[in-house]
Write a protein that holds these residues in place. Structure first.
Motif, PDB file in Angstrom:
ATOM      1  N   ASP A 346     -11.174   2.327   9.948  1.00  8.04           N
ATOM      2  CA  ASP A 346     -10.481   3.613   9.955  1.00  8.04           C
ATOM      3  C   ASP A 346      -9.468   3.638   8.820  1.00  8.04           C
ATOM      4  O   ASP A 346      -8.919   2.596   8.416  1.00  8.04           O
ATOM      5  CB  ASP A 346      -9.763   3.833  11.291  1.00  8.04           C
ATOM      6  CG  ASP A 346     -10.749   4.117  12.421  1.00  8.04           C
ATOM      7  OD1 ASP A 346     -11.402   5.164  12.368  1.00  8.04           O
ATOM      8  OD2 ASP A 346     -10.848   3.274  13.334  1.00  8.04           O
ATOM      9  N   ALA A 347      -9.207   4.832   8.295  1.00 13.23           N
ATOM     10  CA  ALA A 347      -8.358   4.976   7.120  1.00 13.23           C
ATOM     11  C   ALA A 347      -6.898   4.736   7.485  1.00 13.23           C
ATOM     12  O   ALA A 347      -6.355   5.380   8.385  1.00 13.23           O
ATOM     13  CB  ALA A 347      -8.516   6.383   6.523  1.00 13.23           C
ATOM     14  N   VAL A 348      -6.262   3.782   6.802  1.00 13.05           N
ATOM     15  CA  VAL A 348      -4.849   3.479   6.981  1.00 13.05           C
ATOM     16  C   VAL A 348      -4.210   3.444   5.604  1.00 13.05           C
ATOM     17  O   VAL A 348      -4.716   2.790   4.696  1.00 13.05           O
ATOM     18  CB  VAL A 348      -4.647   2.130   7.705  1.00 13.05           C
ATOM     19  CG1 VAL A 348      -3.180   1.784   7.787  1.00 13.05           C
ATOM     20  CG2 VAL A 348      -5.241   2.187   9.110  1.00 13.05           C
ATOM     21  N   SER A 349      -3.077   4.142   5.465  1.00 13.95           N
ATOM     22  CA  SER A 349      -2.470   4.267   4.138  1.00 13.95           C
ATOM     23  C   SER A 349      -1.281   3.341   3.926  1.00 13.95           C
ATOM     24  O   SER A 349      -1.051   2.883   2.812  1.00 13.95           O
ATOM     25  CB  SER A 349      -2.019   5.718   3.896  1.00 13.95           C
ATOM     26  OG  SER A 349      -1.096   6.122   4.889  1.00 13.95           O
ATOM     27  N   ASN A 350      -0.484   3.055   4.969  1.00 13.27           N
ATOM     28  CA  ASN A 350       0.728   2.266   4.777  1.00 13.27           C
ATOM     29  C   ASN A 350       0.465   0.780   4.985  1.00 13.27           C
ATOM     30  O   ASN A 350       0.980   0.146   5.891  1.00 13.27           O
ATOM     31  CB  ASN A 350       1.841   2.746   5.712  1.00 13.27           C
ATOM     32  CG  ASN A 350       1.456   2.671   7.170  1.00 13.27           C
ATOM     33  OD1 ASN A 350       0.287   2.767   7.502  1.00 13.27           O
ATOM     34  ND2 ASN A 350       2.425   2.474   8.040  1.00 13.27           N
ATOM     35  N   SER A 351      -0.396   0.212   4.166  1.00 10.68           N
ATOM     36  CA  SER A 351      -0.697  -1.219   4.211  1.00 10.68           C
ATOM     37  C   SER A 351       0.222  -1.955   3.240  1.00 10.68           C
ATOM     38  O   SER A 351       0.531  -1.450   2.161  1.00 10.68           O
ATOM     39  CB  SER A 351      -2.163  -1.455   3.834  1.00 10.68           C
ATOM     40  OG  SER A 351      -2.426  -2.837   3.753  1.00 10.68           O
ATOM     41  N   ASP A 358      -2.326   2.412  -5.630  1.00 16.94           N
ATOM     42  CA  ASP A 358      -0.889   2.139  -5.562  1.00 16.94           C
ATOM     43  C   ASP A 358      -0.376   1.560  -6.876  1.00 16.94           C
ATOM     44  O   ASP A 358       0.717   1.913  -7.343  1.00 16.94           O
ATOM     45  CB  ASP A 358      -0.590   1.170  -4.414  1.00 16.94           C
ATOM     46  CG  ASP A 358      -0.903   1.778  -3.062  1.00 16.94           C
ATOM     47  OD1 ASP A 358      -0.857   3.021  -2.955  1.00 16.94           O
ATOM     48  OD2 ASP A 358      -1.210   1.014  -2.119  1.00 16.94           O
ATOM     49  N   ARG A 359      -1.138   0.668  -7.465  1.00 22.59           N
ATOM     50  CA  ARG A 359      -0.708   0.076  -8.733  1.00 22.59           C
ATOM     51  C   ARG A 359      -0.680   1.123  -9.849  1.00 22.59           C
ATOM     52  O   ARG A 359       0.219   1.116 -10.697  1.00 22.59           O
ATOM     53  CB  ARG A 359      -1.640  -1.074  -9.103  1.00 22.59           C
ATOM     54  CG  ARG A 359      -1.639  -2.208  -8.095  1.00 22.59           C
ATOM     55  CD  ARG A 359      -2.495  -3.380  -8.531  1.00 22.59           C
ATOM     56  NE  ARG A 359      -2.662  -4.328  -7.455  1.00 22.59           N
ATOM     57  CZ  ARG A 359      -1.784  -5.290  -7.150  1.00 22.59           C
ATOM     58  NH1 ARG A 359      -0.695  -5.395  -7.865  1.00 22.59           N
ATOM     59  NH2 ARG A 359      -2.012  -6.112  -6.143  1.00 22.59           N
ATOM     60  N   VAL A 360      -1.655   2.022  -9.850  1.00 25.79           N
ATOM     61  CA  VAL A 360      -1.649   3.094 -10.841  1.00 25.79           C
ATOM     62  C   VAL A 360      -0.436   3.994 -10.647  1.00 25.79           C
ATOM     63  O   VAL A 360       0.221   4.408 -11.616  1.00 25.79           O
ATOM     64  CB  VAL A 360      -2.962   3.897 -10.757  1.00 25.79           C
ATOM     65  CG1 VAL A 360      -2.902   5.133 -11.646  1.00 25.79           C
ATOM     66  CG2 VAL A 360      -4.140   3.034 -11.170  1.00 25.79           C
ATOM     67  N   THR A 406      -8.141   8.218   0.298  1.00 28.89           N
ATOM     68  CA  THR A 406      -7.897   6.958   0.984  1.00 28.89           C
ATOM     69  C   THR A 406      -9.166   6.151   1.185  1.00 28.89           C
ATOM     70  O   THR A 406      -9.148   4.931   1.193  1.00 28.89           O
ATOM     71  CB  THR A 406      -7.252   7.263   2.345  1.00 28.89           C
ATOM     72  OG1 THR A 406      -6.174   8.182   2.121  1.00 28.89           O
ATOM     73  CG2 THR A 406      -6.717   5.999   2.995  1.00 28.89           C
ATOM     74  N   GLU A 407     -10.314   6.832   1.293  1.00 29.09           N
ATOM     75  CA  GLU A 407     -11.555   6.094   1.503  1.00 29.09           C
ATOM     76  C   GLU A 407     -11.893   5.225   0.308  1.00 29.09           C
ATOM     77  O   GLU A 407     -12.372   4.105   0.447  1.00 29.09           O
ATOM     78  CB  GLU A 407     -12.684   7.081   1.775  1.00 29.09           C
ATOM     79  CG  GLU A 407     -12.491   7.864   3.076  1.00 29.09           C
ATOM     80  CD  GLU A 407     -13.622   8.848   3.305  1.00 29.09           C
ATOM     81  OE1 GLU A 407     -14.501   8.905   2.428  1.00 29.09           O
ATOM     82  OE2 GLU A 407     -13.606   9.520   4.328  1.00 29.09           O
ATOM     83  N   ASN A 408     -11.640   5.707  -0.912  1.00 32.03           N
ATOM     84  CA  ASN A 408     -11.922   4.912  -2.099  1.00 32.03           C
ATOM     85  C   ASN A 408     -10.998   3.715  -2.178  1.00 32.03           C
ATOM     86  O   ASN A 408     -11.356   2.667  -2.688  1.00 32.03           O
ATOM     87  CB  ASN A 408     -11.766   5.772  -3.353  1.00 32.03           C
ATOM     88  CG  ASN A 408     -12.959   6.701  -3.546  1.00 32.03           C
ATOM     89  OD1 ASN A 408     -14.052   6.400  -3.081  1.00 32.03           O
ATOM     90  ND2 ASN A 408     -12.752   7.811  -4.212  1.00 32.03           N
ATOM     91  N   GLU A 409      -9.750   3.865  -1.689  1.00 33.22           N
ATOM     92  CA  GLU A 409      -8.819   2.741  -1.718  1.00 33.22           C
ATOM     93  C   GLU A 409      -9.333   1.602  -0.848  1.00 33.22           C
ATOM     94  O   GLU A 409      -9.277   0.436  -1.225  1.00 33.22           O
ATOM     95  CB  GLU A 409      -7.448   3.194  -1.212  1.00 33.22           C
ATOM     96  CG  GLU A 409      -6.776   4.231  -2.087  1.00 33.22           C
ATOM     97  CD  GLU A 409      -5.459   4.684  -1.471  1.00 33.22           C
ATOM     98  OE1 GLU A 409      -4.923   3.928  -0.642  1.00 33.22           O
ATOM     99  OE2 GLU A 409      -4.992   5.766  -1.824  1.00 33.22           O
ATOM    100  N   ILE A 410      -9.858   1.974   0.302  1.00 38.12           N
ATOM    101  CA  ILE A 410     -10.356   0.930   1.202  1.00 38.12           C
ATOM    102  C   ILE A 410     -11.574   0.247   0.603  1.00 38.12           C
ATOM    103  O   ILE A 410     -11.754  -0.962   0.699  1.00 38.12           O
ATOM    104  CB  ILE A 410     -10.678   1.549   2.572  1.00 38.12           C
ATOM    105  CG1 ILE A 410      -9.393   2.119   3.192  1.00 38.12           C
ATOM    106  CG2 ILE A 410     -11.313   0.553   3.506  1.00 38.12           C
ATOM    107  CD1 ILE A 410      -9.624   2.825   4.498  1.00 38.12           C
ATOM    108  N   GLU A 411     -12.442   1.013  -0.065  1.00 32.02           N
ATOM    109  CA  GLU A 411     -13.639   0.422  -0.658  1.00 32.02           C
ATOM    110  C   GLU A 411     -13.272  -0.500  -1.798  1.00 32.02           C
ATOM    111  O   GLU A 411     -13.919  -1.534  -2.010  1.00 32.02           O
ATOM    112  CB  GLU A 411     -14.559   1.528  -1.159  1.00 32.02           C
ATOM    113  CG  GLU A 411     -15.194   2.344  -0.038  1.00 32.02           C
ATOM    114  CD  GLU A 411     -16.025   3.493  -0.569  1.00 32.02           C
ATOM    115  OE1 GLU A 411     -16.575   4.227   0.237  1.00 32.02           O
ATOM    116  OE2 GLU A 411     -16.089   3.632  -1.798  1.00 32.02           O
TER     117      GLU A 411
END
Length: 553
Positions: A346-351, A358-360, A406-411
């Motif tokens: 499941d999509a989580v943003s505050n990891s 985030d680095r970008v 957010t889905e691309n971040e997880i991938e």
């Protein structure tokens, strides 16, 4: 990738196929090992790679000497404990083999390059299993000799490691002040900008021969009366502690120096130099992999407690942010229950772990949009191509962070977690089976103890022991109490009473793998190192160590 060998004026390529090279060059024969090390060191500086020794062949019949090197990201000499260090093992197969051939009439007849003075053959396999030209790869590089000498000069002038590192970073930026300069690439290169751990190592090596430096000792006797981090930064970084300012210079420093400091600080996080968030994230994943997650709706999840299965915590999603009602999550902190939802795809943003997006975002906040976006990707070759295409098409837009979903971040960050659901199910089955076996063994041991105690009904010692054991069992009301009781059985001797703060300092916690750079007042470790010890009464030894001789009265 084509290698650069122009640093060696004697070097020439005699064979090249894909990423495999065969070179011939001239190496000194007075010391075979050091000659090979010098050539590999120059090759490392040119190609931005590091190599470690794999094997040496000092006594051979067919050639004089041979030395094999492998990439530092190979599986050789890698620690299996990843709790306090980053994972260096990329299973890289790149290698360098240097063979110094004998110069005889027979070898000159068979090998024409020996007659030309090229007595060494170098075979290079430059097929790396990882990227070598990005921020994460640059953070693993060794410090060059010239930079080590510069830091030795800083320490000789009285700078502490913290001041020397900040001064060196500012000097790098000012010396390379060009319009098209990429500051991230400049500060991410550990060959010219050492990490904190490398600076500490350089300082420890320098201090061995400079223990009598009075100026250095004087600078370290300054004290910090206020321990807050913001005040320490203002005193040590902005005002530089020992400088005097007039009103105009003070205003300039207050407005300019903190901005440059925070810019370098953001670049430090962007360029993979801070490992603590990643280590904390790995710790959360280990704690959360067996937690049971139930989806109530799109914005609400129920996660069972790890200690009490009847206790359920609620995780709510609101405005792209997740918060939990557990004791840790009530203050807004990231907890293992949110991590359990993340592991359930499941999509989580505050990891706590920084994603590529985030680095970008941090790099854009630090220096704007004039930098190479691909430079911030990790070392692995299997990056998501869709996200890179999305970044390249939107790198001139103002809302780059909203374009990356957010889905691309997880991938991007978790390509190795695709089959976790099946693995977790299998682990749960194995755990339940093992628990049943252990409980049966425990019941067998309890029955054995009951039979043993019944044989000594008239023994006061046996009665006292059974009562103590019963009292310990009555204290167990949760899994944590069970662990405390078992640890009590393993202790020998009486329990020494200590302060709660002292016990808390003994707990093993997550660290970044490095210690804090000394700034301002010396720590207790440094105080213990500077304890004056009684000098030896040996005139020859004291003359060699350049210390005053102790007289015998």
């Amino acid at each position: 990738m084509a290698i650069n060998y122009k640093f060696d004026k004697f070097c020439s390529i005699i064979n090249h196929k894909d990423n495999n090279y065969v070179l011939r060059t001239r190496l000194q024969t007075d010391c075979y090992s050091s000659s090979c090390d010098k050539w590999v060191s120059k090759f490392s500086e040119e190609t931005k790679t590091n190599w470690i020794v794999n094997k040496t062949f000092p006594h051979q019949v067919r050639y004089s000497y041979r030395k094999d090197f492998v990439c530092q990201h190979s599986s050789k000499h890698k620690s299996l404990n990843n709790k306090t260090t980053r994972v260096r093992d990329k299973h890289c197969t790149a290698s360098i083999k240097i063979v110094i051939k004998k110069n005889t009439s027979n070898t000159r007849r068979k090998d024409k390059y020996i007659s030309d003075g090229l007595n060494s053959e170098i075979k290079i396999n430059f097929e790396h299993s990882h990227k070598i030209n990005n921020a994460e790869a640059y953070s693993y590089l060794r410090v060059s000799k010239s930079v080590q000498n510069e830091f030795n000069k800083y320490f000789s002038k009285g700078m502490t490691p913290s001041v020397a590192k900040n001064f060196h970073e500012v000097k790098l930026i000012t010396d390379n002040n060009e319009e098209d300069l990429d500051i991230i690439k400049l500060l991410a290169d550990a060959q010219i900008n050492p990490t904190e751990r490398q600076v500490i190592q350089i300082f420890d090596n320098w201090r061995v021969g400079h223990l009598l430096s009075k100026r250095f000792k004087y600078l370290w006797t300054k004290t910090n009366n206020i321990v807050e981090s913001s005040i320490r930064i203002f005193k040590d970084i902005v005002l530089e502690r020992c400088k005097a300012f007039n009103a105009a210079a003070l205003v300039d420093f207050v407005f300019e120096v903190p901005e440059n400091y925070h810019t370098r600080r953001l670049i430090k996080f962007v360029s993979y130099r801070v490992a603590k968030p990643t280590l904390e994230y790995q710790s959360f994943c280990k704690k959360a992999k067996n937690l049971q997650v139930t989806s109530v709706n799109e914005n609400t999840f129920h996660v069972h407690s790890s200690l009490d299965n009847q206790l359920v915590y609620t995780v709510n999603f609101k405005n792209d942010y997740q918060y939990c009602d557990c004791p840790a999550g009530q203050g807004g902190a990231y907890c293992k229950h949110i991590c359990a939802i993340y592991l359930s795809n499941d999509a989580v943003s505050n990891s706590p772990k920084l994603s590529y997006a985030d680095r970008v975002s941090l790099a854009t906040l630090a220096i704007g949009k004039n930098f190479d976006y691909d430079f911030l990707k990790n070392m692995d070759l299997d990056n998501n191509s869709e996200t890179s295409m999305l970044l390249n098409s939107n790198q001139c837009s103002d809302n780059i962070n909203s374009e990356i979903n957010t889905e691309n971040e997880i991938e991007i960050e978790n390509t190795n977690l695709t089959g976790n659901s099946a693995i977790f199910t299998e682990d749960k089955c194995n755990l339940s089976n093992n628990m049943e076996l252990e409980l049966e063994s425990l019941q067998t041991e309890i029955d054995r103890i009951k039979a043993l105690a019944s044989e000594h009904n008239n023994s006061k010692f046996a009665l006292k022991s059974i009562r103590n054991l019963k009292n310990h069992f009555q204290r167990i009301t949760s899994i944590s109490d069970l662990a405390e009781v078992t640890n009590h059985f393993m202790r020998h001797g009486k329990l020494i009473g200590t302060q709660p703060t002292s016990r808390s300092r003994r707990k093993t916690s997550i660290s970044s793998g490095v210690k804090r750079i000394q700034a301002g007042r010396p720590s207790n470790v440094e105080k213990n190192k500077n304890i004056k010890r009684q000098r030896k009464r040996c005139l020859t030894l004291n003359i060699n160590e350049n210390v005053p001789n102790s007289k015998t009265h």
